[in-house]
Design a protein around this motif. Structure first.
Motif, PDB file in Angstrom:
ATOM      1  N   PRO A  16       0.806  -1.224   0.000  1.00  6.81           N
ATOM      2  CA  PRO A  16       0.000   0.000   0.000  1.00  6.81           C
ATOM      3  C   PRO A  16       0.836   1.269   0.000  1.00  6.81           C
ATOM      4  O   PRO A  16       0.391   2.293  -0.516  1.00  6.81           O
ATOM      5  N   ASP A  93       2.381   9.386  11.486  1.00  5.00           N
ATOM      6  CA  ASP A  93       2.039   8.044  11.947  1.00  5.00           C
ATOM      7  C   ASP A  93       3.190   7.077  11.728  1.00  5.00           C
ATOM      8  O   ASP A  93       4.180   7.402  11.078  1.00  5.00           O
ATOM      9  N   PHE A 105      -0.382  -4.869   7.111  1.00  2.00           N
ATOM     10  CA  PHE A 105       0.174  -3.511   7.205  1.00  2.00           C
ATOM     11  C   PHE A 105      -0.681  -2.741   8.202  1.00  2.00           C
ATOM     12  O   PHE A 105      -1.902  -2.769   8.103  1.00  2.00           O
ATOM     13  N   VAL A 106      -0.039  -2.062   9.132  1.00  2.00           N
ATOM     14  CA  VAL A 106      -0.789  -1.281  10.120  1.00  2.00           C
ATOM     15  C   VAL A 106      -0.273   0.145  10.115  1.00  2.00           C
ATOM     16  O   VAL A 106       0.940   0.364   9.981  1.00  2.00           O
ATOM     17  N   ALA A 107      -1.180   1.096  10.245  1.00  2.00           N
ATOM     18  CA  ALA A 107      -0.789   2.498  10.408  1.00  2.00           C
ATOM     19  C   ALA A 107      -1.324   2.988  11.740  1.00  2.00           C
ATOM     20  O   ALA A 107      -2.519   2.909  11.992  1.00  2.00           O
ATOM     21  N   VAL A 108      -0.424   3.445  12.604  1.00  2.00           N
ATOM     22  CA  VAL A 108      -0.839   3.956  13.919  1.00  2.00           C
ATOM     23  C   VAL A 108      -0.481   5.440  13.998  1.00  2.00           C
ATOM     24  O   VAL A 108       0.697   5.792  13.988  1.00  2.00           O
ATOM     25  N   PRO A 109      -1.486   6.318  14.068  1.00  2.00           N
ATOM     26  CA  PRO A 109      -1.180   7.745  14.223  1.00  2.00           C
ATOM     27  C   PRO A 109      -0.475   7.981  15.561  1.00  2.00           C
ATOM     28  O   PRO A 109      -0.808   7.345  16.558  1.00  2.00           O
ATOM     29  N   ARG A 112      -2.362   8.540  18.806  1.00  2.00           N
ATOM     30  CA  ARG A 112      -3.161   7.459  19.373  1.00  2.00           C
ATOM     31  C   ARG A 112      -2.366   6.537  20.278  1.00  2.00           C
ATOM     32  O   ARG A 112      -2.913   5.595  20.831  1.00  2.00           O
ATOM     33  N   THR A 136      -2.160   0.947  21.747  1.00  2.00           N
ATOM     34  CA  THR A 136      -3.193   1.963  21.557  1.00  2.00           C
ATOM     35  C   THR A 136      -4.394   1.558  22.400  1.00  2.00           C
ATOM     36  O   THR A 136      -4.360   0.540  23.085  1.00  2.00           O
ATOM     37  N   SER A 141      -4.743  -3.436  17.544  1.00  2.00           N
ATOM     38  CA  SER A 141      -3.685  -2.767  16.773  1.00  2.00           C
ATOM     39  C   SER A 141      -2.470  -3.672  16.593  1.00  2.00           C
ATOM     40  O   SER A 141      -1.964  -3.813  15.485  1.00  2.00           O
TER      41      SER A 141
ATOM     42  N   THR B 460     -13.661   8.927  11.847  1.00  2.00           N
ATOM     43  CA  THR B 460     -12.204   8.898  11.699  1.00  2.00           C
ATOM     44  C   THR B 460     -11.520   9.512  12.914  1.00  2.00           C
ATOM     45  O   THR B 460     -10.389   9.150  13.237  1.00  2.00           O
ATOM     46  N   SER B 463     -10.950   6.453  15.409  1.00  2.00           N
ATOM     47  CA  SER B 463     -10.314   5.170  15.123  1.00  2.00           C
ATOM     48  C   SER B 463      -8.884   5.207  15.651  1.00  2.00           C
ATOM     49  O   SER B 463      -8.217   6.234  15.627  1.00  2.00           O
ATOM     50  N   GLN B 464      -8.421   4.084  16.171  1.00  2.00           N
ATOM     51  CA  GLN B 464      -7.128   4.033  16.845  1.00  2.00           C
ATOM     52  C   GLN B 464      -5.995   3.744  15.867  1.00  2.00           C
ATOM     53  O   GLN B 464      -4.913   4.274  15.994  1.00  2.00           O
ATOM     54  N   SER B 465      -6.252   2.867  14.917  1.00  2.00           N
ATOM     55  CA  SER B 465      -5.262   2.553  13.898  1.00  2.00           C
ATOM     56  C   SER B 465      -5.993   1.806  12.797  1.00  2.00           C
ATOM     57  O   SER B 465      -7.166   1.469  12.931  1.00  2.00           O
ATOM     58  N   VAL B 466      -5.287   1.558  11.700  1.00  4.76           N
ATOM     59  CA  VAL B 466      -5.935   0.882  10.581  1.00  4.76           C
ATOM     60  C   VAL B 466      -4.965  -0.150  10.028  1.00  4.76           C
ATOM     61  O   VAL B 466      -3.752   0.038  10.077  1.00  4.76           O
ATOM     62  N   ALA B 467      -5.500  -1.274   9.555  1.00  5.36           N
ATOM     63  CA  ALA B 467      -4.629  -2.326   9.032  1.00  5.36           C
ATOM     64  C   ALA B 467      -5.230  -2.892   7.756  1.00  5.36           C
ATOM     65  O   ALA B 467      -6.450  -2.899   7.580  1.00  5.36           O
ATOM     66  N   GLN B 504      -5.857  -1.298  -0.607  1.00  7.49           N
ATOM     67  CA  GLN B 504      -4.641  -0.545  -0.314  1.00  7.49           C
ATOM     68  C   GLN B 504      -4.888   0.955  -0.387  1.00  7.49           C
ATOM     69  O   GLN B 504      -4.392   1.719   0.430  1.00  7.49           O
ATOM     70  N   PHE B 507      -6.685   1.884   2.722  1.00  3.74           N
ATOM     71  CA  PHE B 507      -5.758   1.900   3.855  1.00  3.74           C
ATOM     72  C   PHE B 507      -5.018   3.245   3.917  1.00  3.74           C
ATOM     73  O   PHE B 507      -4.991   3.910   4.956  1.00  3.74           O
ATOM     74  N   ALA B 511      -5.625   6.117   6.782  1.00  3.88           N
ATOM     75  CA  ALA B 511      -4.499   6.542   7.616  1.00  3.88           C
ATOM     76  C   ALA B 511      -4.359   8.064   7.566  1.00  3.88           C
ATOM     77  O   ALA B 511      -4.188   8.716   8.605  1.00  3.88           O
ATOM     78  N   ASP B 514      -7.347   9.738   9.394  1.00  3.25           N
ATOM     79  CA  ASP B 514      -7.221   9.630  10.849  1.00  3.25           C
ATOM     80  C   ASP B 514      -6.341  10.739  11.389  1.00  3.25           C
ATOM     81  O   ASP B 514      -6.672  11.400  12.378  1.00  3.25           O
ATOM     82  N   VAL B 515      -5.202  10.927  10.721  1.00  2.00           N
ATOM     83  CA  VAL B 515      -4.265  11.946  11.189  1.00  2.00           C
ATOM     84  C   VAL B 515      -4.910  13.325  11.140  1.00  2.00           C
ATOM     85  O   VAL B 515      -4.846  14.105  12.102  1.00  2.00           O
TER      86      VAL B 515
END
Lengths: 171, 529
Positions: A16, A93, A105-109, A112, A136, A141, B460, B463-467, B504, B507, B511, B514-515
């Motif tokens: 991605p 993030d 694949f994980v995106a963590v801001p 958070r 988080t 997560s 949004t 949400s804590q995170s996205v995968a 993708q 995703f 992301a 969210d930010v």
């Protein structure tokens, strides 16, 4: 199928966020091999106990055989699995990737993050490595970056905590 | 507004020990009476006295005949000790509400001191169990994120509980300028009708310096969006926006899957019993089942019969219960995900139910032994849209309303949802045409299911995170699934069998969204500053 730093993604696989990923230390390969081998041997030995001690018959060798094969296959996949682990710090993030068969694949801001945790197992400690875990408010997560050199892990922890502070948000 | 929130330590309702121990007290009384039944019969009807030799060995008889005085003394002493302990524990159980925190101290031997920050309040619940309701008392629960992280004030006088809730919410909203307090005092006691107006002024006072200081354009716009409906007292009606028709409630309960499975099970049971000619056992097997199920139905219906939902300046207020009531206020930005679902048999009537994910998990259940995550037990499509408008004001505009309505419908080519490709049918046999998503700047909308339709909305900003995930089967099909991580709750926030490219893209976009949403989000102090 993207287990290199410069992937040639097969059209069906995931990629991605194209670009360079921070990889885990090469030494982690050894750590992972040793611990996989260790647990593989332990479980195989345990499952072989009835066959060895009690001599109940040839069928009791099936379980240890299966476990041994699983261990060997897992060992063979370890290098690819280790190469597949990567992370990336973006402006706002953190991206984390893992898995070959089951890619994730994980995106963590940064805003958070609730907690950053460093843990070190005995083998990793001998190799000077550490594992960094991001927590988080969501249990799903699941960002655990293994095989970071200790200095890098500590730098990353301090950096993440500092950045998270500036971008702090509620739940 | 209420003197309970003046920052000093206060005690709870004097009847608290009785109310807390209420059930136990009645149970003990019941056991004692049951055991003394023989004795009572003997006292009032001496001719039915127990046969010779039978009562003599009864320890009670021995005590009554030989040690009456010591027994009475011991009983009296015990009673005094128990009452003293209760009184002492009531005296030691104190609470205070300051500008920043709400605190509760309790315990005699093992002391406990619980403190919750007001800007972390996730919701306030006023529960009135039947027994406490008779005494005009209520339990106030201030919930914060986490499991069993509630600060409980049990019990307060009913009027005090309402006043205190208003005051805590007003302080939590951040609108605590002195003028707001003065406005509150000027309006006199907190009658429900005046509450909305008064609080709205508080919001206005708090909001203006916020705008002057300025937190960037996005923040200001976001704030205006949040504040706009709250500034107008006319938009804070005390009446419920959804009316629960008893007919619909009964109908929806009868047409629910639970009912369907129960009928199937019952039919199976009766058939088996009839064929195996068990005759009399049939009655014994079926009747308890019927009683159990009947009580389930009655509970469900009485719980929802007096359902109400209304917007207040401090969030959505949801009320449940006929005999034992619960009344929960969820401040803005405390709802982490929303799911609109439909039972199969509800489709002809176009009924839906709405449930939510929130960060606080009470280990005590709601008024009728149900978790308070269902905020609309059953409603028409119009009701659903009204509820959605309350809990997610950002989705109230005409454009997004259309989006949500499309999400409840069968799929159309022009409905803006990105759906699974045809090959997704391998994994989503019936629903691949419906299975899809739309990303709105405020929320991710997921549409799933052809037989059991559902629509999830994840803000949004929450949400804590996205995968994005892909397993071997999905790899072979060129599919992937996306999961938005929220706090733990009943709402499913994942969508599978998407085209890998779509997944993708989604995703990356989620992301980024969210930010952006985290930056703009100010809802932890919803009243401004």
């Amino acid at each position: 199928m993207t287990d290199d730093a410069t992937p040639a993604p097969s059209p069906r696989g995931l990629d991605p966020v194209p670009g360079e990923w921070q990889r885990v230390s090469r030494k982690y390969l050894v750590v992972d091999l040793i611990s996989t081998l260790f647990w593989g041997v332990v479980f195989t030995a345990l499952s072989a106990l009835p066959a060895v001690l009690l001599d109940w018959g040839v069928w009791w060798w099936v379980a240890p055989a299966v476990l041994a094969i699983i261990t060997i296959v897992t060992l063979a996949l370890v290098p690819r699995r280790v190469r597949a682990i990567g992370y990336r710090l973006r402006d706002d993030d953190l991206l984390f990737r893992t898995g070959i068969m089951f890619q994730r694949f994980v995106a963590v801001p940064f805003g958070r993050m609730q907690l950053v945790d460093i843990t070190r197992g005995p083998i990793a400690r001998a190799a000077g490595l550490a594992e960094l875990k991001l927590v988080t408010a969501s249990a799903a997560s699941g960002v655990v970056i293994p095989g970071l050199p200790l200095e890098e892990a500590e730098w990353l922890r301090d950096h993440l905590v500092a950045v998270a502070e500036t971008r702090r948000a509620g739940l | 507004m209420t003197q309970l929130a003046d920052g000093e330590w206060h005690r709870l309702h004097p009847a608290t020990p009785l109310l807390r121990g209420g059930i136990a007290f009645i149970a003990i009384l019941g056991i004692v009476i049951a055991n003394l039944r023989e004795r009572l019969v003997e006292i009032f009807l001496p001719q039915l006295a127990c046969p010779e030799g039978f009562c003599d060995s009864d320890p009670l008889t021995i005590v009554l005949d030989h040690y009456l005085l010591p027994a009475l003394l011991i009983a009296a002493g015990l009673l005094i000790v128990i009452i003293a302990l209760f009184w002492w524990s009531w005296r030691m159980h104190t609470f205070r509400v300051t500008d920043e925190v709400v605190e509760v101290r309790s315990g005699i031997v093992f002391r406990s001191h619980r403190k919750a920050r007001l800007d972390r309040v996730q919701g306030i619940n006023i529960v009135r169990p039947l027994f406490a309701r008779i005494f005009g008392a209520a339990r106030l629960e201030v919930s914060t994120a986490g499991s069993d992280a509630n600060v409980q004030l049990a019990y307060l006088g009913s009027g005090n509980a309402d006043g205190l809730r208003g005051e805590i919410l007003r302080r939590a909203s951040g609108a605590r300028a002195g003028a707001a307090g003065a406005a509150g005092a000027a309006n006199g006691p907190a009658v429900p009708a005046a509450e909305g107006v008064e609080r709205a002024e508080g919001v206005a006072v708090g909001a203006s310096p916020e705008v002057q200081r300025g937190l960037g354009d996005i923040a200001r716009q976001r704030l205006a969006e949040f504040a706009a409906p709250e500034l107008d007292p006319a938009l804070a009606p005390v009446t419920s926006v959804v009316t629960m028709h008893p007919g619909r409630l009964v109908g929806s309960t009868l047409l629910s899957s639970t009912m369907f499975f129960f009928l199937v099970a019952l039919a199976g049971l009766i058939t088996v019993l009839a064929l195996s000619d068990a005759g009399i056992f049939l009655v014994f097997a079926v009747i308890p089942t019927l009683f159990g199920f009947g009580s389930f139905l009655v509970r469900r219906i009485t719980r929802s019969l007096r359902y109400s939902i209304a917007a207040t300046p401090d969030g959505v207020r949801v009320g449940f219960g006929l005999l034992s009531t619960s009344n929960e206020t969820l401040p803005p930005g405390r709802i982490h995900a929303i799911e609109i679902t439909q039972e199969l048999l509800w489709r002809p009537a176009d009924w839906w139910s709405v449930r939510i994910t929130v960060a606080s998990h009470s280990n005590r259940n709601g008024a009728a032994g149900q978790q308070n995550t269902t905020i609309l037990p059953v409603g028409s499509r119009a009701d659903v849209l009204k509820v959605l408008e309350l809990v997610m004001p950002a989705l109230a505009s005409g454009d997004t309303r259309e989006l949500v309505e499309a999400g409840l419908e069968r799929p159309r080519p022009d409905d803006r949802f990105t759906t699974s490709p045809r090959r997704g049918a391998v994994l989503r046999w019936f629903s691949w045409r419906r299975n899809g998503f739309v990303l709105h700047p405020e929320a991710l909308i997921l549409r799933r299911g052809a037989i059991w339709r559902s629509l999830s909305v994840v803000p949004t900003a929450r949400s804590q995170s996205v995968a994005v995930h892909q397993g071997p089967v999905e790899r072979a099909l060129g599919l992937a699934n996306v999961r938005v991580h929220t706090v733990q709750g009943p709402v499913t926030t994942a969508i599978g069998a998407l085209d890998a490219r779509d997944a993708q893209t989604l995703f990356g976009e989620v992301a980024a969204a969210d930010v952006a949403a985290i930056r703009a989000d100010q809802s932890h102090r919803w009243g401004g500053s």
